[in-house]
Design a protein around this motif. Structure first.
Motif, PDB file in Angstrom:
ATOM      1  N   ILE A  60      47.224  49.337  30.382  1.00 37.44           N
ATOM      2  CA  ILE A  60      47.785  48.261  31.205  1.00 37.44           C
ATOM      3  C   ILE A  60      47.641  48.637  32.617  1.00 37.44           C
ATOM      4  O   ILE A  60      47.454  47.558  33.423  1.00 37.44           O
ATOM      5  N   ASN A  61      47.693  49.771  33.475  1.00 35.07           N
ATOM      6  CA  ASN A  61      47.265  49.907  34.744  1.00 35.07           C
ATOM      7  C   ASN A  61      45.793  49.384  34.919  1.00 35.07           C
ATOM      8  O   ASN A  61      45.463  49.048  36.211  1.00 35.07           O
ATOM      9  N   LYS A  62      45.008  50.071  34.475  1.00 40.18           N
ATOM     10  CA  LYS A  62      43.545  49.658  34.469  1.00 40.18           C
ATOM     11  C   LYS A  62      43.260  47.946  34.282  1.00 40.18           C
ATOM     12  O   LYS A  62      42.760  47.172  35.264  1.00 40.18           O
ATOM     13  N   THR A  63      44.325  47.290  33.629  1.00 44.95           N
ATOM     14  CA  THR A  63      44.197  45.850  33.303  1.00 44.95           C
ATOM     15  C   THR A  63      44.528  45.304  34.677  1.00 44.95           C
ATOM     16  O   THR A  63      44.304  44.193  35.076  1.00 44.95           O
ATOM     17  N   LEU A  64      45.918  45.793  35.239  1.00 43.27           N
ATOM     18  CA  LEU A  64      46.447  45.235  36.210  1.00 43.27           C
ATOM     19  C   LEU A  64      45.432  45.428  37.651  1.00 43.27           C
ATOM     20  O   LEU A  64      45.471  44.681  38.582  1.00 43.27           O
ATOM     21  N   GLU A  65      44.942  46.500  37.683  1.00 44.29           N
ATOM     22  CA  GLU A  65      44.090  46.830  38.792  1.00 44.29           C
ATOM     23  C   GLU A  65      42.782  45.948  38.802  1.00 44.29           C
ATOM     24  O   GLU A  65      42.120  45.717  39.926  1.00 44.29           O
ATOM     25  N   PRO A  67      41.210  42.564  38.462  1.00 44.17           N
ATOM     26  CA  PRO A  67      41.707  41.030  38.634  1.00 44.17           C
ATOM     27  C   PRO A  67      40.758  40.306  37.550  1.00 44.17           C
ATOM     28  O   PRO A  67      41.478  38.979  37.088  1.00 44.17           O
ATOM     29  N   SER A  70      43.182  40.815  34.500  1.00 44.30           N
ATOM     30  CA  SER A  70      44.432  40.901  34.660  1.00 44.30           C
ATOM     31  C   SER A  70      45.081  39.261  34.130  1.00 44.30           C
ATOM     32  O   SER A  70      44.610  38.611  33.599  1.00 44.30           O
ATOM     33  N   LEU A  71      46.285  39.231  34.529  1.00 48.00           N
ATOM     34  CA  LEU A  71      47.260  38.051  34.152  1.00 48.00           C
ATOM     35  C   LEU A  71      46.930  37.151  35.361  1.00 48.00           C
ATOM     36  O   LEU A  71      47.850  36.116  35.147  1.00 48.00           O
ATOM     37  N   THR A  72      45.932  37.400  36.292  1.00 45.72           N
ATOM     38  CA  THR A  72      46.100  36.181  37.210  1.00 45.72           C
ATOM     39  C   THR A  72      45.686  34.920  36.932  1.00 45.72           C
ATOM     40  O   THR A  72      46.365  33.863  37.356  1.00 45.72           O
TER      41      THR A  72
END
Length: 92
Positions: A60-65, A67, A70-72
Motif C-alpha cells: 500500500i505504501n509503494k502504491t501511494l508513493e 503516482p 495510486s488513487l490520484t
C-alpha cells in the motif's frame, strides 16, 4: 403533641411502591445489558488480522508513493464530476 403508635395506619411493604421499582429497574437493565454484551463478545470474537499484514502494508505504501499506480486518477475524476463544465480543464 405525641402521636400514639397504635393510631398510625400500617404502611405497605416497600416492594408495593411503584417508584421503588422504577429506581431499581435502571441499574438492573444496565447489568443485564452488560451480560448480553459480554455474551456477544465471547460468542463472536473479532476477526484475526491477516497473516501477511506487513507485506500488504508495504505494498500500500509503494502504491501511494508511486503516482502512476495510486488513487490520484480516481480523485481527479471525483473532483471533475463536481466541477462545472466551463471550469473543467480541456484535454489536449
Amino acid at each position: 403533641m405525641q402521636q400514639n403508635s397504635e393510631n398510625k395506619p400500617a404502611s405497605p411493604p416497600w416492594w408495593k411502591f411503584g417508584h421503588v421499582w422504577m429506581v431499581i429497574a435502571g441499574p438492573a437493565i444496565v447489568v443485564v445489558a452488560g451480560f448480553v454484551t459480554l455474551w456477544l463478545a465471547i460468542r463472536t470474537p473479532d476477526p484475526v488480522v491477516a497473516d501477511d499484514y506487513y507485506r500488504r502494508g508495504v505494498e500500500i505504501n509503494k502504491t501511494l508513493e508511486n503516482p502512476d499506480q495510486s488513487l490520484t486518477p480516481a480523485m481527479k475524476g471525483r473532483n471533475h464530476a463536481a466541477t462545472p463544465v466551463e471550469h473543467q480543464p480541456r484535454e489536449r
